[in-house]
Write a protein that holds these residues in place. Structure first.
Motif, mmCIF file in Angstrom:
data_model
loop_
_atom_site.group_PDB
_atom_site.id
_atom_site.type_symbol
_atom_site.label_atom_id
_atom_site.label_comp_id
_atom_site.label_asym_id
_atom_site.label_seq_id
_atom_site.Cartn_x
_atom_site.Cartn_y
_atom_site.Cartn_z
ATOM 1 N N UNK A 388 0.829 -1.207 0.000
ATOM 2 C CA UNK A 388 0.000 0.000 0.000
ATOM 3 C C UNK A 388 0.861 1.255 0.000
ATOM 4 N N UNK A 389 1.942 1.213 0.806
ATOM 5 C CA UNK A 389 2.845 2.373 0.831
ATOM 6 C C UNK A 389 3.531 2.522 -0.527
ATOM 7 N N UNK A 391 2.456 1.641 -3.458
ATOM 8 C CA UNK A 391 1.532 2.165 -4.473
ATOM 9 C C UNK A 391 1.268 3.653 -4.258
ATOM 10 N N UNK A 392 1.126 4.034 -2.995
ATOM 11 C CA UNK A 392 0.874 5.447 -2.688
ATOM 12 C C UNK A 392 2.011 6.322 -3.214
ATOM 13 N N UNK A 393 3.241 5.905 -2.935
ATOM 14 C CA UNK A 393 4.402 6.684 -3.389
ATOM 15 C C UNK A 393 4.480 6.707 -4.915
ATOM 16 N N UNK A 394 4.254 5.557 -5.520
ATOM 17 C CA UNK A 394 4.348 5.486 -6.989
ATOM 18 C C UNK A 394 3.249 6.306 -7.655
ATOM 19 N N UNK A 395 2.085 6.339 -7.018
ATOM 20 C CA UNK A 395 0.972 7.087 -7.621
ATOM 21 C C UNK A 395 1.244 8.589 -7.635
ATOM 22 N N UNK A 396 2.311 9.018 -6.936
ATOM 23 C CA UNK A 396 2.696 10.434 -6.962
ATOM 24 C C UNK A 396 3.881 10.680 -7.902
ATOM 25 N N UNK A 397 4.265 9.638 -8.637
ATOM 26 C CA UNK A 397 5.308 9.837 -9.656
ATOM 27 C C UNK A 397 6.684 9.347 -9.222
ATOM 28 N N UNK A 398 6.770 8.757 -8.026
ATOM 29 C CA UNK A 398 8.073 8.301 -7.521
ATOM 30 C C UNK A 398 8.299 6.872 -8.008
ATOM 31 N N UNK A 399 9.427 6.620 -8.671
ATOM 32 C CA UNK A 399 9.583 5.300 -9.283
ATOM 33 C C UNK A 399 9.822 4.225 -8.221
ATOM 34 N N UNK A 400 9.725 2.997 -8.666
ATOM 35 C CA UNK A 400 9.698 1.870 -7.751
ATOM 36 C C UNK A 400 10.933 1.820 -6.841
ATOM 37 N N UNK A 402 13.039 4.247 -5.986
ATOM 38 C CA UNK A 402 13.069 5.365 -5.049
ATOM 39 C C UNK A 402 11.988 5.191 -3.967
ATOM 40 N N UNK A 406 12.512 5.121 0.033
ATOM 41 C CA UNK A 406 11.814 5.999 0.979
ATOM 42 C C UNK A 406 11.131 5.178 2.052
ATOM 43 N N UNK A 407 10.532 4.097 1.627
ATOM 44 C CA UNK A 407 9.833 3.219 2.567
ATOM 45 C C UNK A 407 10.805 2.658 3.605
#
Lengths: 451, 252
Positions: A388-389, A391-400, A402, A406-407
């Motif tokens: 879930x985290x 997908x949330x980050x990726x849905x803002x344009x951050x690639x897998x 990165x 961050x996670x």
């Protein structure tokens, strides 16, 4: 004989061959403990998997090897701790180095402006004789670990620190442990830290290796935290992967004292930290935290043991790990509530992220509770990065890639944010990010070119 | 045409949830998708944003003429698609500043721009916080950690403001909001509206549509769009509930 038969002979031999030289360089009180410690080590041996503390450890890989040992201080071209900036660059500390376990400065013992005595363990053992007789070997006498006794039998030098009553140390004391040799060597050193009453002190220990040889270090630190005192110890371990390091830290806590032990493991082939908090005065509080960010074939463990001897004490353990590639992480957390220790509050948590199918983690809570009015809890998790985290980050344009970094950074930060020194927290956050990015093998701002 | 969905079938595991969706959204339009619980509204939002737990079994989606289903979630975001989550995720240990900085700079990189300097970035954060009307303290905390339900939703609108999407999909952004929070969220959406941007507002209730006025209202029922009309449809649904739609569908 218990333990790993055969391997133990190597270390008994080292003792037999060198005990003369060892005794020549130490005070009578320290020497008086050597023979009994040798006998105990002989009986207990090198811990193997039958030993509860080392249940998931694989020590043989590093112990079953023919090391040289250093009985006199080796030469080093590194003099100043401040030149050694990988760890904590912008932090003002009272820095000193230990080279292969020896205190290298000519000025063996000095008093800092705030009244703190610090310097060579060997020197202090004669000058502070009564303090040594009161404390040395009193806490590091566990019946469950032969390696502690091996250290008592043979160690000759290390760091001594004495903080007189009422002293508030403005700057942390930083010890940079350097292992550097053109031979494969086995080191042992011994630290004694004595804090009087109403003292505040933070100690940072950074472990580094500076040459590409196989090393093994067995280090013991005894700490006495006096009444109403506050003590933090932060260990940042960044040795190379041909290096093995076993640490034993014993923290004896008197009435209303607070002590935190923090182990940040970044690199190192074998790293095994044994941390003991003895809560012997009412109202004492212990925090033992750790972070291990490991990959390749790293084999890393934390054994924590908290003894609640008296009522109204609190303890918390928080250990988190990110385990990548073929690495193995171990958490073994013990809480022992003695019969008198009513109103104990003792908590423990261990969370792990495994990044590959080959990464392994062993987590083992061990609670023994002999009082009836206590609050205790423990919990452990092992999982993959949270989808879930991600997908949330990726849905803002951050690639897998990165997003995963961050996670993991956020996951690790929970341990870092527990550390009481802000400048150090920021620096450790940086180190964690570099480690997660795989950029820590050589630090750009360091004058010493690490292996 | 910013979005064109043809005969979309999708589901989770063995279960088929969307059973042939057709939808067209033109640039500048605001669409509302309403429907009872379980009709497939959030599944549709998930498919559009690229959530991997939902599997598309049939149909196609074109976004600005490109095949959306071939794009990763991050690519969709950088192409200007934004999903406001129904349940925003908490990320302990990652600050809002670090999160938004990474996102904004990924978007800039995609457009061939240099990363923003630290001061320009903080200026942008400040402007957008004011625009959306969120508490500036929220931005110093970890992403959504310890935020109230309302704060989380406002934070979604804040992220939308930071990323300036071409197509925003707001998945039940109104659920769990009191009327003040609802107004703040709706005002944010209205202020962010540009002639070249479009929105899909997914909601169960009509009340959000008092503040965000849709051009077109769709009713989703059992995985299909069963009714499409002007904004007056929302009022009719509010008055009569969803039962009459169900009856109508069942009769056909």
């Amino acid at each position: 004989m218990n333990g790993q038969v055969g391997i133990v002979d190597r270390y008994l031999d080292l003792f037999d061959k060198n005990i003369g030289k060892i005794m020549d360089s130490s005070s009578p009180y320290i020497n008086s403990l050597r023979e009994p410690a040798y006998q105990t080590f002989r009986r207990m041996g090198i811990p193997d998997k039958k030993n509860e503390n080392y249940k998931f450890a694989d020590l043989a890989l590093f112990f079953d090897f023919d090391y040289k040992t250093r009985l006199v201080p080796g030469k080093s071209d590194i003099e100043e701790a401040k030149n050694f900036q990988c760890g904590v660059a912008d932090l003002e500390t009272q820095g000193m180095i230990l080279v292969n376990g020896y205190y290298p400065y000519a000025d063996k013992l000095k008093q800092l402006p705030d009244g703190v005595w610090t310097g060579s363990f060997r020197e202090a053992s004669s000058q502070f004789g009564s303090l040594f007789e009161e404390h040395y070997g009193k806490y590091a006498n566990t019946e469950s670990d032969g390696l502690v006794h091996l250290n008592t039998a043979m160690a000759t030098d290390g760091i001594f620190t004495y903080v007189p009553d009422g002293t508030v140390c403005e700057k942390p004391i930083q010890i940079v442990n350097i292992v550097q040799s053109d031979e494969d060597i086995f080191n042992q050193h011994r630290n004694l830290i004595v804090l009087g009453k109403n003292v505040q002190m933070t100690m940072i220990i950074c472990d580094h290796t500076l040459s590409p040889r196989k090393f093994l270090t067995n280090a013991v630190t005894e700490v006495v935290v006096g009444e109403n005192s506050i003590f933090n110890i932060i260990r940042v371990q960044n040795e190379h992967n041909y290096s093995g390091k076993i640490t034993h830290t014993f923290i004896n806590q008197e009435k209303n004292s607070f002590a935190s032990s923090n182990n940040i493991i970044l690199h190192g082939g074998l790293v095994w930290n044994n941390t003991y908090h003895y809560l012997v005065g009412e109202g004492a509080e212990a925090k033992s935290n750790g972070l291990y960010l490991i990959d390749k074939f790293q084999h890393v463990g934390n054994y924590v043991s908290i003894d609640h001897f008296v009522p109204n004490c609190t303890s918390n353990q928080l250990f988190k790990g990110v385990i990548d590639e073929m690495a193995t992480g171990v958490f073994n957390g013990r809480i022992y509530v003695h019969p008198d220790a009513q109103k104990t509050a003792a908590f423990q948590r261990n969370n792990n992220i495994l990044l590959t199918d080959d990464a392994k983690v062993f987590t083992k809570p061990h609670l023994e509770i002999y009082a009836d009015d206590v609050k205790c809890s423990h919990g452990a998790t092992v999982g993959q990065p949270d989808n879930d985290i991600m997908f949330y980050l990726r849905s803002r344009g951050i690639d897998q890639r990165e997003a995963k970094l961050m996670l993991m950074f956020g996951f690790a930060h929970e341990v870092i944010q527990e550390i009481g020194v802000k400048a150090l927290r920021e620096r450790l956050d940086d180190l964690v990010m570099q480690r997660l990015r795989g950029e820590l093998s050589r630090c750009a701002n360091c004058v010493v070119k690490c292996y | 045409m910013i979005l064109k969905i043809n005969n979309l079938h999708a589901g989770i595991g063995e279960k088929t949830i969307l059973k042939g969706i057709n939808l067209e959204v033109r640039t500048g339009e605001v669409h509302a998708i309403m429907g009872p619980n379980g009709s497939g509204k959030s599944t549709l939002a998930s498919v559009l944003a690229g959530r991997e737990t939902v599997t598309v079994t049939e149909g196609e989606i074109f976004y600005n003429g490109k095949n959306l289903l071939e794009m990763s979630p991050e690519e969709r975001s950088k192409e200007g698609l934004f999903l406001g989550f129904q349940y925003p995720i908490e990320i302990p240990g990652v600050s809002m500043v670090a999160f938004m900085k990474a996102a904004v700079n990924e978007h800039r990189k995609y457009r061939g721009l240099e990363p923003l300097s630290a001061s320009d970035f903080l200026k942008l954060m400040r402007e957008k916080k004011e625009l959306v009307g969120i508490d500036s303290k929220l931005a110093n905390r970890s992403v959504n950690e310890g935020f109230s339900g309302g704060e989380k939703k406002k934070n979604e609108i804040f992220q939308m403001a930071m990323l300036e999407p071409k197509l925003s999909i707001l998945d039940e952004t109104d659920s769990g909001l009191d009327i003040d929070a609802l107004r703040i969220v709706a005002n944010g959406v209205n202020k962010l509206k540009r002639p070249d941007s479009s929105s899909i507002v997914i909601t169960h209730y009509q009340r959000l549509l008092d503040y965000i006025v849709p051009d077109i209202v769709h009713v989703l029922y059992d995985g299909r769009i069963v009714k499409t009309s002007g904004k007056e449809l929302a009022l009719e649904l509010e008055e009569k509930g969803y039962n009459w739609i169900q009856k109508e569908v069942n009769q056909n």
